[in-house]
Scaffold this motif. Structure first.
Motif, PDB file in Angstrom:
ATOM      1  N   PHE A   1       0.890  -1.231   0.120  1.00 19.11           N
ATOM      2  CA  PHE A   1       0.078   0.061  -0.034  1.00 19.11           C
ATOM      3  C   PHE A   1       0.718   1.361  -0.064  1.00 19.11           C
ATOM      4  CE2 PHE A   1       0.556  -1.215   4.484  1.00 19.11           C
ATOM      5  CZ  PHE A   1       1.018  -0.110   5.133  1.00 19.11           C
ATOM      6  N   LYS A   2       0.246   2.350  -0.451  1.00 19.19           N
ATOM      7  CA  LYS A   2       1.037   3.724  -0.580  1.00 19.19           C
ATOM      8  C   LYS A   2       0.696   4.373   0.722  1.00 19.19           C
ATOM      9  CE  LYS A   2       0.659   3.952  -5.550  1.00 19.19           C
ATOM     10  NZ  LYS A   2       0.245   4.754  -6.555  1.00 19.19           N
ATOM     11  N   THR A   3       1.738   5.127   1.329  1.00 23.70           N
ATOM     12  CA  THR A   3       1.380   6.131   2.586  1.00 23.70           C
ATOM     13  C   THR A   3       0.969   7.641   1.833  1.00 23.70           C
ATOM     14  OG1 THR A   3       2.752   4.932   3.848  1.00 23.70           O
ATOM     15  CG2 THR A   3       2.309   7.195   4.733  1.00 23.70           C
ATOM     16  N   ILE A   4       0.127   8.329   2.313  1.00 24.35           N
ATOM     17  CA  ILE A   4      -0.227   9.470   1.763  1.00 24.35           C
ATOM     18  C   ILE A   4      -0.280  10.613   3.140  1.00 24.35           C
ATOM     19  CG2 ILE A   4      -2.179  10.839   0.892  1.00 24.35           C
ATOM     20  CD1 ILE A   4      -2.913   8.410  -0.570  1.00 24.35           C
ATOM     21  N   TYR A   5       0.184  11.504   2.832  1.00 20.69           N
ATOM     22  CA  TYR A   5       0.475  12.599   4.182  1.00 20.69           C
ATOM     23  C   TYR A   5      -0.442  13.750   3.593  1.00 20.69           C
ATOM     24  CZ  TYR A   5       4.616   9.953   5.610  1.00 20.69           C
ATOM     25  OH  TYR A   5       5.254   8.753   5.887  1.00 20.69           O
ATOM     26  N   ILE A   6      -1.295  14.194   4.605  1.00 21.01           N
ATOM     27  CA  ILE A   6      -2.196  15.131   4.523  1.00 21.01           C
ATOM     28  C   ILE A   6      -1.983  16.288   5.419  1.00 21.01           C
ATOM     29  CG2 ILE A   6      -4.667  16.023   4.554  1.00 21.01           C
ATOM     30  CD1 ILE A   6      -5.474  13.051   3.495  1.00 21.01           C
ATOM     31  N   GLU A   7      -1.769  17.324   5.233  1.00 30.13           N
ATOM     32  CA  GLU A   7      -1.271  18.451   6.026  1.00 30.13           C
ATOM     33  C   GLU A   7      -2.678  19.077   6.593  1.00 30.13           C
ATOM     34  OE1 GLU A   7       1.079  21.753   4.112  1.00 30.13           O
ATOM     35  OE2 GLU A   7       2.853  20.168   3.965  1.00 30.13           O
ATOM     36  N   ASP A   8      -2.708  19.318   8.041  1.00 29.03           N
ATOM     37  CA  ASP A   8      -3.864  19.991   8.540  1.00 29.03           C
ATOM     38  C   ASP A   8      -3.360  21.307   9.318  1.00 29.03           C
ATOM     39  OD1 ASP A   8      -5.989  20.568  10.257  1.00 29.03           O
ATOM     40  OD2 ASP A   8      -6.521  18.765  10.737  1.00 29.03           O
TER      41      ASP A   8
ATOM     42  N   GLU B   1      -2.302   4.002   3.139  1.00 26.63           N
ATOM     43  CA  GLU B   1      -2.216   4.260   4.591  1.00 26.63           C
ATOM     44  C   GLU B   1      -2.437   6.039   4.723  1.00 26.63           C
ATOM     45  OE1 GLU B   1       0.678   3.450   8.049  1.00 26.63           O
ATOM     46  OE2 GLU B   1       1.667   4.620   6.466  1.00 26.63           O
ATOM     47  N   ILE B   2      -3.129   6.659   5.410  1.00 27.86           N
ATOM     48  CA  ILE B   2      -3.178   8.104   5.266  1.00 27.86           C
ATOM     49  C   ILE B   2      -2.753   8.645   6.723  1.00 27.86           C
ATOM     50  CG2 ILE B   2      -4.777  10.141   5.441  1.00 27.86           C
ATOM     51  CD1 ILE B   2      -6.579   8.350   3.344  1.00 27.86           C
ATOM     52  N   ILE B   3      -1.765   9.489   6.700  1.00 24.76           N
ATOM     53  CA  ILE B   3      -1.139  10.148   7.805  1.00 24.76           C
ATOM     54  C   ILE B   3      -1.488  11.758   7.694  1.00 24.76           C
ATOM     55  CG2 ILE B   3       0.723  10.604   9.206  1.00 24.76           C
ATOM     56  CD1 ILE B   3       1.793   7.943   8.442  1.00 24.76           C
ATOM     57  N   THR B   4      -2.190  12.347   8.868  1.00 21.16           N
ATOM     58  CA  THR B   4      -2.408  13.545   8.927  1.00 21.16           C
ATOM     59  C   THR B   4      -1.288  14.380   9.707  1.00 21.16           C
ATOM     60  OG1 THR B   4      -4.887  13.434   8.619  1.00 21.16           O
ATOM     61  CG2 THR B   4      -4.258  15.492   9.573  1.00 21.16           C
TER      62      THR B   4
ATOM     63  N   THR C   1       2.737  17.139  14.751  1.00 22.78           N
ATOM     64  CA  THR C   1       1.829  16.274  15.184  1.00 22.78           C
ATOM     65  C   THR C   1       1.554  15.189  14.103  1.00 22.78           C
ATOM     66  OG1 THR C   1       0.780  17.706  16.818  1.00 22.78           O
ATOM     67  CG2 THR C   1      -0.594  15.884  16.038  1.00 22.78           C
ATOM     68  N   GLU C   2       1.378  13.871  14.359  1.00 20.82           N
ATOM     69  CA  GLU C   2       1.021  13.026  13.034  1.00 20.82           C
ATOM     70  C   GLU C   2       0.081  12.331  13.779  1.00 20.82           C
ATOM     71  OE1 GLU C   2       4.503  11.066  11.336  1.00 20.82           O
ATOM     72  OE2 GLU C   2       5.201  12.504  10.920  1.00 20.82           O
ATOM     73  N   ILE C   3      -1.205  11.985  12.951  1.00 16.79           N
ATOM     74  CA  ILE C   3      -2.096  11.040  13.366  1.00 16.79           C
ATOM     75  C   ILE C   3      -2.556   9.913  12.255  1.00 16.79           C
ATOM     76  CG2 ILE C   3      -4.595  11.031  13.839  1.00 16.79           C
ATOM     77  CD1 ILE C   3      -4.256  14.011  15.106  1.00 16.79           C
ATOM     78  N   LEU C   4      -2.314   8.914  12.457  1.00 17.18           N
ATOM     79  CA  LEU C   4      -2.790   7.742  11.722  1.00 17.18           C
ATOM     80  C   LEU C   4      -4.297   8.128  11.468  1.00 17.18           C
ATOM     81  CD1 LEU C   4      -2.222   5.242   9.824  1.00 17.18           C
ATOM     82  CD2 LEU C   4      -2.596   3.885  11.843  1.00 17.18           C
TER      83      LEU C   4
END
Length: 268
Positions: A203-210, A258-261, A217-220
């Motif tokens: 799977f790919k890991t995608i990072y979303i900025e908040d 996988e999405i990480i904020t 801070t990083e949230i799965l």
């Protein structure tokens, strides 16, 4: 127009069948094949209610499907045999036992029962008419041999292609689903087995900025799920010697990103 019609009353006589269901059950004592899987909380160990809700649906479906007898040439149709499928008939909203289950569905869990029935039918060498796999990997049983059922969309259908009647025997004890195909032992030296060959799909890991989260801070937000490409085979053996290995097909289970904020908020 209803004119000149002659009515004649015909006497109805009750007659006992030449062969009764009880007679057939006495003949069907040999286990041709069997399958089992455990209803676990592996899909979410923090929510044991998931397993309990699935159990309600599994037991309700077993009440409809247990001890069905199929004569040679007769068809098993999962949804036809289930009959009424609504909350008023005892089914509840529940999560499927699948890695990709994100929301509850009516009757969640009955696909795990369908999977056990399918595997027992497949290894009984019955003719499979319809079967579908989950889009994502399941949390039970070997990959490639699950049966995903959705009302009006996906079904499980097979035919008793044997020369004698069979009976589908189902049970649920200690969180384990068991399915057996019972019939007559015509040649116990013959055996059907399965195997599979899997290729993992990452799977790919995608990072979303908040901007509302503190910087650093990083949230799965969403867990990633591995995908697989699975070739499934059915093998025929006589006296333990493999005669034929048949490729049934290739099953593709999707990978989920996988999405990480990430927080980007900084102090003014």
């Amino acid at each position: 127009s209803g004119e000149d019609i002659i009515y004649e009353q015909i006497q109805i006589i009750d007659a006992e069948p030449i062969v009764s269901t009880a007679d057939l059950e006495l003949l069907m004592t040999y286990t041709i094949s069997s399958a089992s899987s455990r209803n676990t909380s592996g899909d979410d160990i923090t929510d044991p209610a998931r397993m309990e809700e699935r159990q309600i649906n599994i037991e309700r479906a077993i009440n409809s499907l247990n001890n069905i007898i199929l004569l040679p040439g007769e068809v098993f149709n999962f949804w036809d045999e289930i009959g009424s499928f609504r909350q008023s008939s005892g089914y509840v909203m529940a999560y499927d036992n699948s890695a990709g289950a994100l929301e509850k569905v009516l009757g969640g869990g009955i696909s795990q029962l369908a999977s056990a029935i399918y595997y027992a039918a497949l290894t009984s060498d019955l003719e499979i008419g319809e079967q579908s796999n989950y889009p994502y990997t399941v949390n039970y049983g070997p990959l490639g041999f699950d049966a995903h059922v959705i009302k009006n969309e996906k079904n499980l259908v097979f035919i008793n292609s044997l020369d004698f009647p069979i009976r589908i025997s189902l049970s649920y004890e200690d969180h384990v689903i068991s399915a057996k195909i019972l019939g007559t032992d015509t040649n116990s030296n013959r055996e059907i087995k399965t195997h599979s060959e899997s290729k993992a799909i990452s799977f790919k890991t995608i990072y979303i900025e908040d901007p509302n989260l503190e910087e650093g801070t990083e949230i799965l937000t969403q867990a990633g799920i591995m995908g697989y490409e699975v070739q499934v085979f059915k093998k025929r053996l006589v006296n333990g010697v493999e005669l034929i290995s048949e490729l049934l097909g290739t099953v593709a289970y999707e990978a989920r990103d996988e999405i990480i904020t990430i927080g980007t908020k900084t102090e003014d």
